[in-house]
Design a protein around this motif. Structure first.
Motif, PDB file in Angstrom:
ATOM      1  N   ASN A   9     104.660 120.194   7.943  1.00 49.95           N
ATOM      2  CA  ASN A   9     103.817 121.376   7.882  1.00 49.95           C
ATOM      3  C   ASN A   9     104.535 122.605   7.333  1.00 49.95           C
ATOM      4  O   ASN A   9     103.975 123.698   7.338  1.00 49.95           O
ATOM      5  CB  ASN A   9     103.255 121.685   9.275  1.00 49.95           C
ATOM      6  CG  ASN A   9     102.134 120.743   9.670  1.00 49.95           C
ATOM      7  OD1 ASN A   9     101.013 120.903   9.221  1.00 49.95           O
ATOM      8  ND2 ASN A   9     102.445 119.748  10.488  1.00 49.95           N
ATOM      9  N   HIS A  65      98.299 121.969   3.663  1.00 46.45           N
ATOM     10  CA  HIS A  65      97.212 122.956   3.638  1.00 46.45           C
ATOM     11  C   HIS A  65      96.692 123.201   2.228  1.00 46.45           C
ATOM     12  O   HIS A  65      95.983 124.182   1.996  1.00 46.45           O
ATOM     13  CB  HIS A  65      97.680 124.259   4.267  1.00 46.45           C
ATOM     14  CG  HIS A  65      97.938 124.162   5.743  1.00 46.45           C
ATOM     15  ND1 HIS A  65      96.956 124.314   6.699  1.00 46.45           N
ATOM     16  CD2 HIS A  65      99.079 123.878   6.427  1.00 46.45           C
ATOM     17  CE1 HIS A  65      97.473 124.161   7.896  1.00 46.45           C
ATOM     18  NE2 HIS A  65      98.759 123.901   7.770  1.00 46.45           N
ATOM     19  N   PRO A 108     101.287 128.703  14.261  1.00 48.39           N
ATOM     20  CA  PRO A 108     100.051 128.024  13.855  1.00 48.39           C
ATOM     21  C   PRO A 108      98.846 128.571  14.620  1.00 48.39           C
ATOM     22  O   PRO A 108      98.915 128.796  15.832  1.00 48.39           O
ATOM     23  CB  PRO A 108     100.323 126.553  14.216  1.00 48.39           C
ATOM     24  CG  PRO A 108     101.825 126.432  14.181  1.00 48.39           C
ATOM     25  CD  PRO A 108     102.334 127.747  14.693  1.00 48.39           C
ATOM     26  N   ASP A 113      95.467 129.567   9.295  1.00 48.32           N
ATOM     27  CA  ASP A 113      94.914 128.551   8.397  1.00 48.32           C
ATOM     28  C   ASP A 113      93.849 129.125   7.472  1.00 48.32           C
ATOM     29  O   ASP A 113      93.714 128.688   6.318  1.00 48.32           O
ATOM     30  CB  ASP A 113      94.329 127.390   9.214  1.00 48.32           C
ATOM     31  CG  ASP A 113      95.405 126.594   9.944  1.00 48.32           C
ATOM     32  OD1 ASP A 113      96.608 126.815   9.666  1.00 48.32           O
ATOM     33  OD2 ASP A 113      95.050 125.771  10.805  1.00 48.32           O
ATOM     34  N   GLN A 117      93.793 128.981   3.376  1.00 52.93           N
ATOM     35  CA  GLN A 117      92.625 128.598   2.577  1.00 52.93           C
ATOM     36  C   GLN A 117      92.324 129.658   1.509  1.00 52.93           C
ATOM     37  O   GLN A 117      91.985 129.319   0.371  1.00 52.93           O
ATOM     38  CB  GLN A 117      91.411 128.417   3.493  1.00 52.93           C
ATOM     39  CG  GLN A 117      91.508 127.219   4.431  1.00 52.93           C
ATOM     40  CD  GLN A 117      90.437 127.242   5.510  1.00 52.93           C
ATOM     41  OE1 GLN A 117      89.467 128.005   5.428  1.00 52.93           O
ATOM     42  NE2 GLN A 117      90.608 126.409   6.530  1.00 52.93           N
TER      43      GLN A 117
END
Length: 413
Positions: A9, A65, A108, A113, A117
């Motif tokens: 990650n 991601h 996280p 996230d 995006q």
């Protein structure tokens, strides 16, 4: 979470040549218009659009991601190549990549996230931190106030808002009116409360989209008011690494243009050494020295980025001592690189004219842009203070400052 899962990650690097091959055709297109943009002072809206559409702003986002998973040194290798094409463009993206780095260092969360995006979708983030006028040291007139309808309202004026005029969001340094705490307010540019001006009047880096940002009751989502104390620790080093990459790319552009000008030149001097300039041994020596300066500049800039990658990885490694040392190394090595790069690149940009005739000074060629741009970049974060910080560390082991500010002082007498 296992060590392998953590690494999966994180952005720990990728095949650089494969990554760079995605963007080199765009870099070439950007280079084709660089001189005309310089002469007409035209902002690079279209070049930045090409980079957005190609996913350039997401190269540091982890593969898991949707990003490229590039390491910090790989990012700066790309920025050096981009700076060779047009040194204004990577500096325009300085605030974006710093905010990406901050989100990479954040724990996280669904909010993190969402930012990943956005980066993958091509959205860019500018920055607006510096205030002008008689602002006290450590103070910020720009403020965020809780809004009755929820969220926050941002009010204030910033200068040096590099790249913000191209951005979808702006990373704004501000103070909370309720607690007085320092925060980053990330504000969308797609609203009436944000006004951006291209009023930077420096003699170099004239198309970076720097200038004034004015915020009048601009809306900020509650989740986008971030405690400044959580900012990633190697941020000052990171900002400087971008400028180092701009300098190294400028040196490569100097080498490219100097060699081309010599190769194509037909006029010679009666007291020269050959029947063509390209065969004149003294001219060859000048170009050879420029090439060596450009080589050294690139090597130093990339080497200086390595501790920042260690700082990023140790952030999640559970070893506080290793992370602390990596942050020290990131600051000290970026400063060392800055000091050396300024001399190397400014010398190369000046030596260029020793290989050419008076025609090299014509505005149509815009060869002076390399020196002007390098001088402007090297003026950021004053060299003398960086040299002092390095010396204090080497002699006394004094830790470098990780955040520094500028503000009103007492006039000299």
């Amino acid at each position: 979470m296992s060590h392998n899962s953590i690494l999966f990650n994180l952005s720990i690097g990728t095949d650089y040549e494969r990554l760079a091959s995605r963007f080199r055709p765009i870099f070439s297109r950007i280079a084709e218009g660089a001189v005309e943009r310089e002469r007409s002072r035209s902002l690079p809206y279209e070049p930045i659009k090409w980079l957005k559409e190609a996913g350039f702003g997401a190269v540091r986002v982890p593969v898991a991601h949707g990003g490229a998973g590039a390491s910090v040194p790989q990012l700066f290798r790309l920025l050096i190549e981009l700076a060779e094409a047009d040194s204004n463009v990577p500096q325009s993206l300085r605030g974006h990549f710093a905010f990406v780095e901050d989100r990479l260092n954040a724990p996280p969360s669904p909010e993190r996230d969402i930012w990943f995006q956005r980066f993958v979708a091509g959205e860019l983030v500018g920055n607006a931190w510096t205030e002008i006028g008689s602002v006290k040291m450590g103070d910020a007139i720009t403020q965020v106030t809780p809004a009755e309808e929820g969220g926050w309202r941002l009010n204030g004026t910033k200068f040096y808002s590099t790249g913000s005029i191209f951005a979808d969001w702006i990373d704004v340094y501000a103070k909370r009116t309720d607690t007085g705490g320092d925060v980053i307010a990330v504000v969308s540019t797609r609203q009436d409360g944000v006004t951006l001006s291209d009023d930077w009047d420096g003699f170099g880096q004239r198309t970076t989209g720097s200038g004034t940002s004015v915020f009048v009751n601009a809306q900020v989502e509650a989740v986008n008011v971030i405690d400044f104390a959580t900012r990633f620790k190697y941020q000052t080093a990171f900002y400087q690494l971008v400028l180092n990459a701009v300098l190294a790319g400028t040196a490569r552009a100097v080498e490219r243009d100097a060699a081309r000008e010599v190769r194509e030149r037909t006029r010679i001097f009666s007291h020269g050494n050959a029947s063509s300039v390209a065969q004149d041994v003294q001219i060859q020596q000048v170009i050879g020295r420029i090439s060596a300066q450009a080589y050294a500049a690139e090597a130093v800039a990339i080497r200086a980025a390595e501790p920042a990658q260690r700082a990023y990885e140790t952030r999640f490694g559970g070893n506080d001592e290793a992370e602390h040392q990596a942050n020290i190394d990131a600051e000290i090595e970026s400063a060392k690189a800055q000091v050396v790069l300024a001399d190397l690149v400014l010398r190369a940009a000046s030596d260029l004219f020793n290989a050419l005739g008076a025609s090299a000074a014509r505005e149509a060629k815009a060869l002076d842009r390399h020196w002007r741009n390098a001088r402007t970049v090297a003026t950021h974060n004053p060299l003398i203070y960086k040299e002092k910080i390095i010396g204090d560390w080497v002699i006394n082991g004094t830790e470098p400052p990780y955040v520094w500010q500028i503000g009103a002082g007492t006039p000299g007498k």
